[in-house]
Design a protein around this motif. Structure first.
Motif, PDB file in Angstrom:
ATOM      1  N   LEU A 132       0.895  -1.156   0.000  1.00  0.00           N
ATOM      2  CA  LEU A 132       0.000   0.000   0.000  1.00  0.00           C
ATOM      3  C   LEU A 132       0.932   1.204   0.000  1.00  0.00           C
ATOM      4  O   LEU A 132       2.006   1.174   0.629  1.00  0.00           O
ATOM      5  CB  LEU A 132      -0.874   0.014   1.259  1.00  0.00           C
ATOM      6  CG  LEU A 132      -1.945  -1.081   1.364  1.00  0.00           C
ATOM      7  CD1 LEU A 132      -2.716  -0.950   2.667  1.00  0.00           C
ATOM      8  CD2 LEU A 132      -2.900  -1.033   0.176  1.00  0.00           C
ATOM      9  N   ASP A 133       0.514   2.273  -0.679  1.00  0.00           N
ATOM     10  CA  ASP A 133       1.348   3.478  -0.704  1.00  0.00           C
ATOM     11  C   ASP A 133       1.527   4.022   0.709  1.00  0.00           C
ATOM     12  O   ASP A 133       0.715   3.746   1.601  1.00  0.00           O
ATOM     13  CB  ASP A 133       0.680   4.565  -1.559  1.00  0.00           C
ATOM     14  CG  ASP A 133       0.543   4.138  -3.011  1.00  0.00           C
ATOM     15  OD1 ASP A 133       1.310   3.239  -3.436  1.00  0.00           O
ATOM     16  OD2 ASP A 133      -0.325   4.692  -3.711  1.00  0.00           O
ATOM     17  N   THR A 170      -1.590   5.514   1.963  1.00  0.00           N
ATOM     18  CA  THR A 170      -2.808   4.682   1.951  1.00  0.00           C
ATOM     19  C   THR A 170      -2.961   3.996   3.304  1.00  0.00           C
ATOM     20  O   THR A 170      -1.961   3.570   3.897  1.00  0.00           O
ATOM     21  CB  THR A 170      -2.726   3.619   0.831  1.00  0.00           C
ATOM     22  OG1 THR A 170      -2.579   4.282  -0.422  1.00  0.00           O
ATOM     23  CG2 THR A 170      -3.970   2.750   0.780  1.00  0.00           C
ATOM     24  N   HIS A 224       0.366   2.001  -7.849  1.00  0.00           N
ATOM     25  CA  HIS A 224      -0.529   3.166  -7.674  1.00  0.00           C
ATOM     26  C   HIS A 224      -1.817   3.035  -8.511  1.00  0.00           C
ATOM     27  O   HIS A 224      -2.317   4.020  -9.042  1.00  0.00           O
ATOM     28  CB  HIS A 224       0.166   4.469  -8.137  1.00  0.00           C
ATOM     29  CG  HIS A 224       1.394   4.835  -7.364  1.00  0.00           C
ATOM     30  ND1 HIS A 224       1.531   4.619  -6.004  1.00  0.00           N
ATOM     31  CD2 HIS A 224       2.535   5.440  -7.748  1.00  0.00           C
ATOM     32  CE1 HIS A 224       2.715   5.065  -5.609  1.00  0.00           C
ATOM     33  NE2 HIS A 224       3.351   5.549  -6.643  1.00  0.00           N
ATOM     34  N   GLN A 225      -2.324   1.816  -8.623  1.00  0.00           N
ATOM     35  CA  GLN A 225      -3.391   1.605  -9.615  1.00  0.00           C
ATOM     36  C   GLN A 225      -4.628   2.479  -9.410  1.00  0.00           C
ATOM     37  O   GLN A 225      -5.140   3.061 -10.377  1.00  0.00           O
ATOM     38  CB  GLN A 225      -3.801   0.123  -9.658  1.00  0.00           C
ATOM     39  CG  GLN A 225      -4.909  -0.081 -10.684  1.00  0.00           C
ATOM     40  CD  GLN A 225      -5.034  -1.484 -11.164  1.00  0.00           C
ATOM     41  OE1 GLN A 225      -4.138  -2.291 -10.968  1.00  0.00           O
ATOM     42  NE2 GLN A 225      -6.142  -1.791 -11.808  1.00  0.00           N
ATOM     43  N   LYS A 276      -5.062   5.314  -7.810  1.00  0.00           N
ATOM     44  CA  LYS A 276      -4.794   6.739  -8.069  1.00  0.00           C
ATOM     45  C   LYS A 276      -4.650   6.990  -9.568  1.00  0.00           C
ATOM     46  O   LYS A 276      -5.168   7.983 -10.098  1.00  0.00           O
ATOM     47  CB  LYS A 276      -3.509   7.167  -7.345  1.00  0.00           C
ATOM     48  CG  LYS A 276      -3.653   7.165  -5.826  1.00  0.00           C
ATOM     49  CD  LYS A 276      -2.332   7.456  -5.164  1.00  0.00           C
ATOM     50  CE  LYS A 276      -2.443   7.334  -3.655  1.00  0.00           C
ATOM     51  NZ  LYS A 276      -1.157   7.260  -2.996  1.00  0.00           N
ATOM     52  N   LEU A 327      -7.215   7.273   0.567  1.00  0.00           N
ATOM     53  CA  LEU A 327      -7.402   5.911   0.055  1.00  0.00           C
ATOM     54  C   LEU A 327      -7.247   4.900   1.187  1.00  0.00           C
ATOM     55  O   LEU A 327      -6.287   4.956   1.965  1.00  0.00           O
ATOM     56  CB  LEU A 327      -6.364   5.630  -1.045  1.00  0.00           C
ATOM     57  CG  LEU A 327      -6.518   4.334  -1.831  1.00  0.00           C
ATOM     58  CD1 LEU A 327      -7.877   4.264  -2.543  1.00  0.00           C
ATOM     59  CD2 LEU A 327      -5.399   4.192  -2.866  1.00  0.00           C
TER      60      LEU A 327
HETATM   61  N1  URA Z   1      -3.809   1.850  -5.487  1.00  0.00           N
HETATM   62  C1  URA Z   1      -3.115   2.965  -5.194  1.00  0.00           C
HETATM   63  O1  URA Z   1      -3.094   3.922  -5.956  1.00  0.00           O
HETATM   64  N2  URA Z   1      -2.444   3.002  -4.035  1.00  0.00           N
HETATM   65  C2  URA Z   1      -2.456   2.002  -3.123  1.00  0.00           C
HETATM   66  O2  URA Z   1      -1.845   2.114  -2.068  1.00  0.00           O
HETATM   67  C3  URA Z   1      -3.196   0.849  -3.450  1.00  0.00           C
HETATM   68  C4  URA Z   1      -3.857   0.796  -4.648  1.00  0.00           C
END
Ligand code: URA
Length: 250
Positions: free
Chosen positions: A106-107, A110, A196-197, A199, A212
Motif C-alpha cells: 500500500l502506498d 494509503t 498506484h493503480q 490513483k 485511500l
Molecule cells: N492503489 C493505489 O493507488 N495506491 C495504493 O496504495 C493501493 C492501490
C-alpha cells in the motif's frame, strides 16, 4: 524454550483442515503422535519435537504467522528501510522475530488492510497476477465521479503508461461540495494490483484521489475495530477463508 500447542490447532494451522475436521479425524484414529494414536484432540504437544502423522502422512510444522494490520499513513510497506518507518516497525518485537513481510504494497499515504505473514506460498498465491484476487478500496476523490466513470472503469481505462486496466467495479456513495470544489466518496473493486493503480485510474479520468483505504483483499475484510496502526493475528475462520479461496483458484 519448548513450545506447547494443542494437536488439533497444530494440524489445522498447517492447513490440513478446519479445527472441527481435525477433531473428527482424531475420533476416527487418523492422528498419530510419537507412534501413538491420539484419543484427545486437546492433547498438548511441542511442535518442534513431536512426530505427528495425519492420515498416514507426516505433518511438517512451520511456525507460520498471519497478522491483519490496519495500516496508518506515513509508514511504508517494506520490511526494512534506512530512512522511513516500515509496517514491520509497528509490530511487537516477538512478532517481528518471526520474520513476517507485507503481502503486497500500500502506498505510504494509503491506510487499511494489509496482511503480514511469513507464509511465502500463501503470499505468492494472493499476489499472483494470474489469480485476479479482488481488492476493494474506499476513497475520497477530488472531482464529480459519475456514471460515465463507472462505465469507463467497467470497460477498462488506459493508465499513463498505456496499460489498459481490467474491468473494475465503481460505486458512488456520496458527493459533497467544499467551497467551490466537489468531492466524491466511492468504493472501487479491482482484480489486479498495478503500481498506484487506484490513483492512476482516477487520474486517467481527470480526477484525484485524496484519501485511500483498502477494506478487503480476496475473502479477507478489514476488521474495523482495529485502530490504524494496530494489528492482530488472523482468526482461524479468516485463515480458513483464505485457504479455501486459494484451493478454489488453484
Ligand atoms: N492503489 C493505489 O493507488 N495506491 C495504493 O496504495 C493501493 C492501490
Amino acid at each position: 524454550m519448548s513450545k506447547r500447542i494443542r494437536i488439533d490447532k497444530l494440524i489445522a494451522h498447517m492447513g490440513l483442515g478446519t479445527r472441527s475436521e481435525i477433531k473428527r479425524a482424531v475420533k476416527l484414529g487418523m492422528v498419530v503422535v510419537d507412534d501413538k494414536v491420539v484419543k484427545d484432540s486437546g492433547l498438548i504437544v511441542d511442535p518442534d519435537t513431536a512426530k505427528v502423522y495425519f492420515d498416514g502422512a507426516p505433518v511438517v510444522y512451520r511456525d507460520v504467522v498471519y497478522f491483519m494490520l490496519n495500516k496508518p499513513q506515513g509508514v511504508i510497506s517494506a520490511t526494512e528501510d534506512s530512512r522511513e518507518r516500515t509496517v514491520i516497525d509497528l509490530l511487537e518485537l516477538s512478532d517481528r522475530q518471526r520474520d513476517p513481510f507485507p503481502v503486497g504494497r500500500l502506498d505510504k499515504d494509503t491506510v487499511g488492510l494489509l496482511l503480514l505473514t511469513n507464509d511465502g506460498q500463501l503470499a505468492h498465491e494472493l499476489l499472483s497476477p494470474r489469480k485476479h484476487v479482488a481488492k476493494t478500496y474506499e476513497a475520497l476523490v477530488h472531482g464529480d465521479v459519475g456514471e460515465e466513470d463507472q462505465q469507463l472503469f467497467l470497460a477498462g481505462v488506459a493508465l499513463d503508461d498505456g496499460y489498459v486496466t481490467m474491468p473494475a467495479e465503481l460505486h458512488i456513495k456520496s458527493r459533497e461540495q467544499r467551497d467551490d470544489e466537489i468531492f466524491s466518496s466511492i468504493s472501487l473493486t479491482i482484480m489486479e494490483g498495478k503500481f498506484h493503480q487506484v490513483k492512476r485510474m482516477f487520474e486517467a479520468v481527470g480526477k484525484k484521489v485524496v484519501y485511500l483505504k483498502r477494506v478487503s483483499m480476496g475473502p479477507l475484510k478489514l476488521d474495523e475495530t482495529l485502530e490504524e496502526g494496530s494489528y492482530r493475528e488472523l482468526t482461524e475462520e479468516e485463515l480458513e477463508l483464505l485457504r479455501s479461496h486459494k484451493r478454489k483458484t488453484d
